[in-house]
Scaffold this active site. Sequence first.
Site, mmCIF file in Angstrom:
data_model
loop_
_atom_site.group_PDB
_atom_site.id
_atom_site.type_symbol
_atom_site.label_atom_id
_atom_site.label_comp_id
_atom_site.label_asym_id
_atom_site.label_seq_id
_atom_site.Cartn_x
_atom_site.Cartn_y
_atom_site.Cartn_z
ATOM 1 N N TYR A 38 41.957 71.984 26.576
ATOM 2 C CA TYR A 38 42.649 73.183 27.039
ATOM 3 C C TYR A 38 43.798 72.778 27.958
ATOM 4 O O TYR A 38 43.949 73.275 29.066
ATOM 5 C CB TYR A 38 41.659 74.113 27.756
ATOM 6 N N VAL A 40 47.737 71.097 26.878
ATOM 7 C CA VAL A 40 49.096 71.434 26.455
ATOM 8 C C VAL A 40 49.088 72.403 25.271
ATOM 9 O O VAL A 40 49.658 73.495 25.343
ATOM 10 C CB VAL A 40 49.876 70.150 26.095
ATOM 11 N N GLN A 41 48.440 72.037 24.168
ATOM 12 C CA GLN A 41 48.428 72.881 22.971
ATOM 13 C C GLN A 41 47.218 73.818 22.911
ATOM 14 O O GLN A 41 47.272 74.872 22.291
ATOM 15 C CB GLN A 41 48.435 72.010 21.714
ATOM 16 N N ASP A 99 46.474 62.136 23.487
ATOM 17 C CA ASP A 99 46.210 60.980 22.630
ATOM 18 C C ASP A 99 45.221 60.018 23.297
ATOM 19 O O ASP A 99 44.304 59.504 22.652
ATOM 20 C CB ASP A 99 47.516 60.251 22.304
ATOM 21 N N HIS A 123 49.075 66.307 16.081
ATOM 22 C CA HIS A 123 49.914 65.129 16.274
ATOM 23 C C HIS A 123 49.375 64.049 15.353
ATOM 24 O O HIS A 123 48.156 63.877 15.244
ATOM 25 C CB HIS A 123 49.827 64.674 17.739
ATOM 26 N N GLY A 152 52.814 74.226 23.656
ATOM 27 C CA GLY A 152 51.862 75.310 23.524
ATOM 28 C C GLY A 152 52.293 76.552 24.279
ATOM 29 O O GLY A 152 52.013 77.684 23.864
ATOM 30 N N ASP A 207 58.244 62.865 15.799
ATOM 31 C CA ASP A 207 57.877 63.455 17.081
ATOM 32 C C ASP A 207 58.162 62.502 18.237
ATOM 33 O O ASP A 207 58.772 62.892 19.240
ATOM 34 C CB ASP A 207 56.395 63.838 17.061
ATOM 35 N N GLU A 211 60.951 63.281 21.086
ATOM 36 C CA GLU A 211 60.596 63.430 22.496
ATOM 37 C C GLU A 211 61.360 62.444 23.368
ATOM 38 O O GLU A 211 61.827 62.792 24.452
ATOM 39 C CB GLU A 211 59.096 63.208 22.682
ATOM 40 N N GLU A 247 75.560 75.923 32.167
ATOM 41 C CA GLU A 247 76.343 76.445 31.045
ATOM 42 C C GLU A 247 75.734 76.033 29.707
ATOM 43 O O GLU A 247 75.705 76.807 28.754
ATOM 44 C CB GLU A 247 77.796 75.957 31.137
#
Length: 347
Positions: A38, A40-41, A99, A123, A152, A207, A211, A247
């Site tokens: 429970y 990030v995703q 991971d 992932h 997430g 990915d 990142e 901007e």
Amino acid sequence: MAIINFGGVDENVVTREEFSLEKAREVMKGETIAVIGYGVQGPGQSLNLRDNGFNVIVGQRRGSTWDKAVSDGWVPGETLFEIEEACERATVIQYLLSDAAQIELWPVVKRHLADGKALYFSHGFAITYRERTNIIPPAGVDVILVAPKGSGTSLRRMFLQGRGLNSSYAIYQDATGRARERVIALGIGVGSGYLFETTFQREVYSDLTGERGTLMGAIQGLLLAQYEVLRENGHSPSEAFNETVEELTQSLMPLFAENGMDWMYANCSTTAQRGALDWMTPFHDATRPVFEKLYREVACGNEAQRSIDSNSQPDYREKLNRELSALRDSEMWRTGAVVRKLRPENG
């Protein structure tokens, strides 16, 4: 499955019109989905699944994220369990730990991968680098992937706005003959805008490159370099930040997200257009070798090993917080905090 032409290349894509939420619920009827982790995703995917009417539970170690799950409405003993019990109850295990944590908890999860279950990732890291992670699923389970193209938090926010975050999907192992319908149903269930086909390897290569490149690493490096040059040439922090970050994020990014880079250029001054067109090639030529080196490091596994070695250290979180604090406390981002407070919507 629809064949969509992207820039002259045909790709397999699944849309919500083609594979409806009702169809997804029917495919997953009788299944229990356990979202493990429970962090990030986990919150976004589990809450979206719950709101979309799927039978979903959460598996999490007790601690701060356990309390967060409770505050989000997960009920201990009913929809919130320790990781091992959630895995035992599930027919689909969504393995959404970090991971490093996936490597640590794999023996626990593997014990509950009975034939016919599905093991779901967001992932491709654990499977692609399995010689390094030692995460090798048993032959009798489906091994599938849905990877939302964003955090997430973004997945949940867009869901609540009635929108969808695009996701890739992949099948590594189809033991039941149902892997494809399961992965598409879950992709629709977590709130994907549309789903595009990939492999575990291609997902993790793109990915990790993204990142470290334009999504996070490169953008911070570019912003800081421009900010420093402006400051060193006498520009105030406010002016340097507004021209470098504000901007970009508040005006120009929304424009090219809406209709593309050419449309954004067309809505800027002719002076800006000329300068952008003239300078994009030197920036491309300067950074292309860096991206090539980055991709090679990802593909050979060096980047994965660095992550495993760093993130598995007992004081990893402490070191990470120090690095993030240094970033937050830099002049550029202290200026950014003031600028954000001065935006009209915050006044």
